[in-house]
Write an enzyme that holds these catalytic residues in place. Sequence first.
Site, mmCIF file in Angstrom:
data_model
loop_
_atom_site.group_PDB
_atom_site.id
_atom_site.type_symbol
_atom_site.label_atom_id
_atom_site.label_comp_id
_atom_site.label_asym_id
_atom_site.label_seq_id
_atom_site.Cartn_x
_atom_site.Cartn_y
_atom_site.Cartn_z
ATOM 1 N NE ARG A 161 -8.435 19.727 5.606
ATOM 2 C CZ ARG A 161 -7.886 18.552 5.271
ATOM 3 N NH1 ARG A 161 -7.775 17.591 6.172
ATOM 4 N NH2 ARG A 161 -7.441 18.348 4.062
ATOM 5 C CE1 TYR A 189 0.940 2.667 -5.733
ATOM 6 C CE2 TYR A 189 2.460 0.816 -5.572
ATOM 7 C CZ TYR A 189 2.204 2.171 -5.482
ATOM 8 O OH TYR A 189 3.227 3.041 -5.140
ATOM 9 N NE ARG A 197 -9.389 16.692 0.467
ATOM 10 C CZ ARG A 197 -9.951 15.510 0.697
ATOM 11 N NH1 ARG A 197 -10.968 15.105 -0.036
ATOM 12 N NH2 ARG A 197 -9.512 14.734 1.663
ATOM 13 C CG PHE A 223 9.434 10.771 -7.883
ATOM 14 C CD1 PHE A 223 10.718 10.573 -8.365
ATOM 15 C CD2 PHE A 223 9.125 10.366 -6.597
ATOM 16 C CE1 PHE A 223 11.699 9.973 -7.563
ATOM 17 C CE2 PHE A 223 10.085 9.761 -5.789
ATOM 18 C CZ PHE A 223 11.369 9.573 -6.272
ATOM 19 C CD1 TRP A 224 5.710 4.664 -7.282
ATOM 20 C CD2 TRP A 224 6.203 3.367 -9.040
ATOM 21 N NE1 TRP A 224 5.208 3.398 -7.026
ATOM 22 C CE2 TRP A 224 5.493 2.593 -8.079
ATOM 23 C CE3 TRP A 224 6.607 2.761 -10.232
ATOM 24 C CZ2 TRP A 224 5.203 1.246 -8.287
ATOM 25 C CZ3 TRP A 224 6.313 1.424 -10.439
ATOM 26 C CH2 TRP A 224 5.616 0.677 -9.478
ATOM 27 N N GLY A 231 1.551 12.637 4.293
ATOM 28 C CA GLY A 231 2.868 12.301 4.834
ATOM 29 C C GLY A 231 3.993 12.920 4.017
ATOM 30 C CB VAL A 232 4.706 13.070 0.333
ATOM 31 C CG1 VAL A 232 5.648 13.873 -0.566
ATOM 32 C CG2 VAL A 232 4.921 11.582 0.111
ATOM 33 C CG MET A 256 -4.320 11.497 -2.742
ATOM 34 S SD MET A 256 -4.116 9.749 -2.358
ATOM 35 C CE MET A 256 -4.922 9.650 -0.767
ATOM 36 N N GLY A 269 1.045 11.270 -7.191
ATOM 37 C CA GLY A 269 -0.155 10.605 -6.673
ATOM 38 C C GLY A 269 -1.370 11.201 -7.355
#
Length: 320
Positions: free
Chosen positions: A163, A39, A161, A255-256, A140-141, A233, A231
Amino acid sequence: SLFRLKPVEVPKLGDCDVYVKMLAAPINPADINIIQGTYPLQSPLPAVGGNEGVGQVLEVGRCVTALKPGDWVIPADTGLGTWRTQGVFPEEMLLKVPNDIPVLCAATLSVNPCTAFRMLADFESLVPGDSVIQNGANSGVGQAVIQIARASGIKTINVVRDRPDLPKLVERLLALGADHVITEEMLRKPEMKDIFKSIPRPRLALNCVGGKSTTEMLRHLQPKGTLVTYGGMAKQPVMVPVSAFIFWDLRLRGFWMTQWRKDHAQDQESVAAMMDTLYQLIRRGQLRAPACTEVPLQDYRAALEASMKPFVSSKQILLL
């Protein structure tokens, strides 16, 4: 093995400092990335983990005016080190929050809901009836995007996804206010056309995954729409067909939240307006904490392990 739970002496309270008893702090993906060294933020070691959480003020230095004992506070920025029972912090590193909101809402407020709020507000001027598509919708977002959009009359198409417990997850996201929940595979299916009979094609796509699911989301955007990546992932690049640029004139942005806070450090009005909106949504029951598993601090190893498992739809929260 990178982690130790150890007693540390609390430093003396300076004139501009605040002595805080931490109440609860989540384990977020970015916290893990910081520990792994992948990071862009690194703390000098040894460091205390955790960038988010809520605490209660016990005592303030004599020059502190904005806070008093009993107030609840959250980090004003990343890098506070929230995985601790108590700490002494400079006043400007803390943001007062109302203590009439649930503790888990306060503990998970400064990163995910703020990210969701900014992405919905800052890239496209969305109006009620517009739609947004997002992958990683159970994050969470993602959960915050669903609820904030619902409160603003914006429709959401939520990609997750496939699952084992898919029906349960779909039900949970629909209960939060999702309009449609689909799997990555469904993005490629002709049935997607049925969704767009009842709602318009999205002008905004939010991506925290990367790879194939992102390319597939792009195909459903309106011309001149925007894809915002916050992100990755799947640890795979975002691949864009040339036609998406030439014929659809799509925009790709990033965006960060950490950068947004830096850019708005002198603009406390923007921060206050965002936070007030979020408090109001919470008080009205329109924004809830993400699905959480509460873990006492001494069980931190189990919490860290659980937070790195695949398909976890629950955020680990350390109770301090």
